[in-house]
Design an enzyme around this catalytic site. Structure first.
Site, PDB file in Angstrom:
ATOM      1  N   GLY A 115      40.867  50.269  35.769  1.00 32.02           N
ATOM      2  CA  GLY A 115      40.149  50.015  37.006  1.00 32.02           C
ATOM      3  C   GLY A 115      40.364  48.582  37.446  1.00 32.02           C
ATOM      4  O   GLY A 115      40.760  47.710  36.657  1.00 32.02           O
ATOM      5  N   CYS A 116      40.106  48.310  38.710  1.00 32.52           N
ATOM      6  CA  CYS A 116      40.337  46.954  39.218  1.00 32.52           C
ATOM      7  C   CYS A 116      39.310  45.968  38.668  1.00 32.52           C
ATOM      8  O   CYS A 116      39.676  44.906  38.145  1.00 32.52           O
ATOM      9  CB  CYS A 116      40.348  46.944  40.746  1.00 32.52           C
ATOM     10  SG  CYS A 116      38.878  47.647  41.535  1.00 32.52           S
ATOM     11  N   TYR A 117      38.024  46.298  38.769  1.00 30.40           N
ATOM     12  CA  TYR A 117      36.996  45.361  38.343  1.00 30.40           C
ATOM     13  C   TYR A 117      37.054  44.998  36.855  1.00 30.40           C
ATOM     14  O   TYR A 117      36.847  43.835  36.489  1.00 30.40           O
ATOM     15  CB  TYR A 117      35.604  45.908  38.644  1.00 30.40           C
ATOM     16  CG  TYR A 117      35.162  45.802  40.077  1.00 30.40           C
ATOM     17  CD1 TYR A 117      35.065  44.571  40.720  1.00 30.40           C
ATOM     18  CD2 TYR A 117      34.794  46.942  40.802  1.00 30.40           C
ATOM     19  CE1 TYR A 117      34.636  44.478  42.030  1.00 30.40           C
ATOM     20  CE2 TYR A 117      34.362  46.854  42.118  1.00 30.40           C
ATOM     21  CZ  TYR A 117      34.284  45.622  42.729  1.00 30.40           C
ATOM     22  OH  TYR A 117      33.848  45.527  44.024  1.00 30.40           O
ATOM     23  N   TYR A 287      42.760  38.144  41.507  1.00 31.01           N
ATOM     24  CA  TYR A 287      43.888  39.074  41.583  1.00 31.01           C
ATOM     25  C   TYR A 287      43.699  40.020  42.755  1.00 31.01           C
ATOM     26  O   TYR A 287      42.671  39.992  43.437  1.00 31.01           O
ATOM     27  CB  TYR A 287      44.074  39.844  40.272  1.00 31.01           C
ATOM     28  CG  TYR A 287      42.842  40.504  39.678  1.00 31.01           C
ATOM     29  CD1 TYR A 287      42.702  41.893  39.629  1.00 31.01           C
ATOM     30  CD2 TYR A 287      41.821  39.738  39.104  1.00 31.01           C
ATOM     31  CE1 TYR A 287      41.595  42.500  39.039  1.00 31.01           C
ATOM     32  CE2 TYR A 287      40.714  40.328  38.520  1.00 31.01           C
ATOM     33  CZ  TYR A 287      40.609  41.712  38.485  1.00 31.01           C
ATOM     34  OH  TYR A 287      39.501  42.290  37.908  1.00 31.01           O
TER      35      TYR A 287
END
Length: 316
Positions: A115-117, A287
């Site tokens: 996941g991104c987070y 990012y």
């Protein structure tokens, strides 16, 4: 012979970006499904089984269905949903997480894209636990902001329709049950769930994660430089890393914390800020939620699985 790649869900935000990143790759043959057959299970099954690597850019249930449609023992899978991220039978696709993680990804048949987070908290907290600087039981808070593309088509539509009236910053997940918390716990090697407060900003893509540390309760209180050194030591052992660490500086602000700094790249930059007199530290990661947080990570994982040097590819 070119490796055959099928992006199941290529019309979505992540799928489109992966396809763009693969455009022009002579070592790959990207299989595509006709627009009128995207919901045709038989056609999806044919393409999934024809692919050397299938990249799933689908909701959880649809991703599980796609995996069930693969009836050979050769098609390898990268899943961008949350369906398999804490599944022990799947390799977690965050190559910089640990020294041996890129090799695990390279050898795996099934890889779950992270996941991104979670990536920012994992890459800043895990090295400190591994080094014995923080105990696994240490209470962690994670604050983060992402561009609205992180919410998929519905959120993109809402923000673009709202125009100037869109919320500049909107915290959410205030029941503290966000689907990314399980990843943060497992791969940061924490004993307990962090208090995670995500927010969406009025911009398309890019993100920053913040992990504040109140260190006064520790028996041995580390300095900011010691924490910075531990993260630097961790990154030094990672080959072909897209994650870098900013020099340790005592500064009040820096433009490098703009969440859009690394948009359209696979880069991630870490920062350590500290006030040793107060035993306070802030760990920051910057990012792109659609780059390192999604499509960039998927292409990086694909390159590892195919034995392609990520630094010589379009993964960045």
């Amino acid at each position: 012979m070119a490796a055959k790649i099928f992006i199941d869900g290529e019309a979505g935000t992540t799928g489109l970006q992966i396809r763009e990143r693969l455009a022009g790759r002579r070592d790959l043959e990207v299989l595509s499904i006709a627009a009128d057959k995207r919901k045709d299970q038989d056609e999806r099954k044919r393409l999934l089984n024809a692919a050397d690597v299938a990249i799933l850019c689908l909701p959880d249930d649809a991703a599980k269905e796609s995996v069930s449609l693969i009836d050979n023992d050769t098609t390898r899978v990268i899943d961008a949903s949350t369906a398999y991220r804490v599944d022990p039978n799947w390799a977690y696709g965050f190559a910089e997480m640990d020294k041996g993680q890129s090799d695990k990804i390279a050898k795996a048949r099934f890889v779950s894209n992270p996941g991104c987070y979670p990536q920012g908290p994992i890459i800043t907290v895990r090295p400190l636990i591994d080094a014995g600087i923080l105990p696994a039981s240490f209470p962690i808070t994670v604050n983060a902001i992402s561009g609205y593309t992180g919410g998929g088509k519905s959120m993109i539509g809402e923000y673009e329709a709202a125009g100037a009236s869109a919320s500049k910053v909107m915290p959410y997940g205030l029941t503290f049950q966000h689907k990314h918390v399980a990843e943060m716990v497992k791969y940061s090697t924490l004993d307990h769930a962090p208090l995670f407060v995500p927010a969406v900003g009025d911009y398309a893509q890019g993100m920053v994660t913040f992990v504040p540390l109140q260190l006064h309760q520790l028996d041995k209180v580390p300095t900011g430089r010691e924490i910075h050194a531990a993260i630097a030591d961790h990154l030094a052992g990672i080959k072909d890393s897209f994650v870098t660490l900013a020099p340790y500086e005592e500064i009040a602000k820096t433009p490098e914390l703009d969440p859009q700094t690394y948009n359209n790249t696979n880069a991630m930059k870490l920062h350590v800020f500290a006030n040793d007199a107060r035993a306070q530290v802030l760990l920051v990661a910057v990012y792109d939620n659609l780059g390192k947080g999604a499509s960039g990570a998927a292409v990086q994982n694909l390159n590892l699985m195919l034995g392609v040097s990520a630094k010589d590819s379009v993964a960045a």
